[in-house]
Design a protein around this motif. Structure first.
Motif: not given
Length: 245
Positions: A76-86, A97-102, A107-112, A163-169
């Protein structure tokens, strides 16, 4: 003649109880360090383990194990999550992180995808486009990164643009944001020399890696020794003063 005064029963009981408690806490910390060391060894060995189908472990992954799996489906390439915790680069950066439809799953699988180094400024690093069609992924099926208390509540729900940014996933927040259920773990993709992503995955123990458990164990053992020394000092007989000439 004994150099110690006869102690009260309660002082002996208190000293013994305190020393035993401190020793027990120290041993517990050593056991926790050993347990996490074992997890790290298992995690390192998983990188060269045989690949198995995602369906075999999708819903019920083995406890304290990290299967190396293969999954086929679509991003689901238009739904990107960025963990802002370098963690890798002084210039900053984001774990992507991007959701993936197996295929064949609801259900969706979150891919790192890995860590994307920053540019030395506040702008998001440039991400390469994801494949639009069906792809086969391979990586470790591992627990999501740990998260703590996020001030202000759900940061994803307040963001309207991707994309959406978060400090915790938080997997629960991600599932609500997507409106779809997620699998309990994430798929951490394996190394790829052709990829710009840094894929040096490791287990996230937060603020309590094995070394810190050992440091706490040393602290508790020191407390036990201090309790015994304090008991001896308080019950030492005072030497009689010599009479003045």
């Amino acid at each position: 003649m004994s150099r110690l005064r006869r102690p009260a029963w309660w002082s002996v009981l208190l000293t013994v109880a305190a020393a035993l408690l401190f020793v027990r806490l120290g041993v517990w910390q050593l056991h926790r360090a050993q347990y996490k060391d074992d997890l790290l060894r298992r995690y390192a060995a998983a990188a060269s383990a045989p690949v198995q189908g995602f369906d075999q472990v999708a819903d019920a992954p083995p406890v304290d194990a990290y299967p190396r799996v293969r999954a086929t489906g679509r991003y689901l390439g238009d739904r990107v999550y960025l963990l802002d915790n370098p963690r890798h680069d002084d210039r900053g950066g984001e774990e992507v992180y991007v959701p993936f439809q197996p295929r064949g799953h609801d259900r969706l699988l979150l891919v790192d995808l890995g860590f994307l180094p920053g540019n030395g400024d506040d702008r998001h690093p440039q991400r390469p486009p994801l494949p639009a069609g069906e792809v086969t992924l391979q990586g470790l099926y591992q627990p999501p990164p740990g998260h703590g208390f996020e001030m202000g509540g759900d940061a994803l729900a307040r963001q309207a643009r991707w994309p959406k940014t978060t400090i915790y996933l938080d997997m629960g927040q991600v599932a609500r944001d997507l409106g779809r259920p997620l699998y309990p773990r994430v798929l951490a993709l394996g190394p790829d020399p052709a990829s710009i992503y840094v894929r040096e995955h490791t287990l996230d123990f937060g603020s309590m890696p094995p070394a810190r458990h050992r440091a706490y164990a040393f602290q508790w053992f020191t407390f036990a020794l201090a309790a015994v020394v304090l008991f001896l000092v308080l019950h030492r007989r005072k030497r009689p003063k010599r009479p003045s000439p």
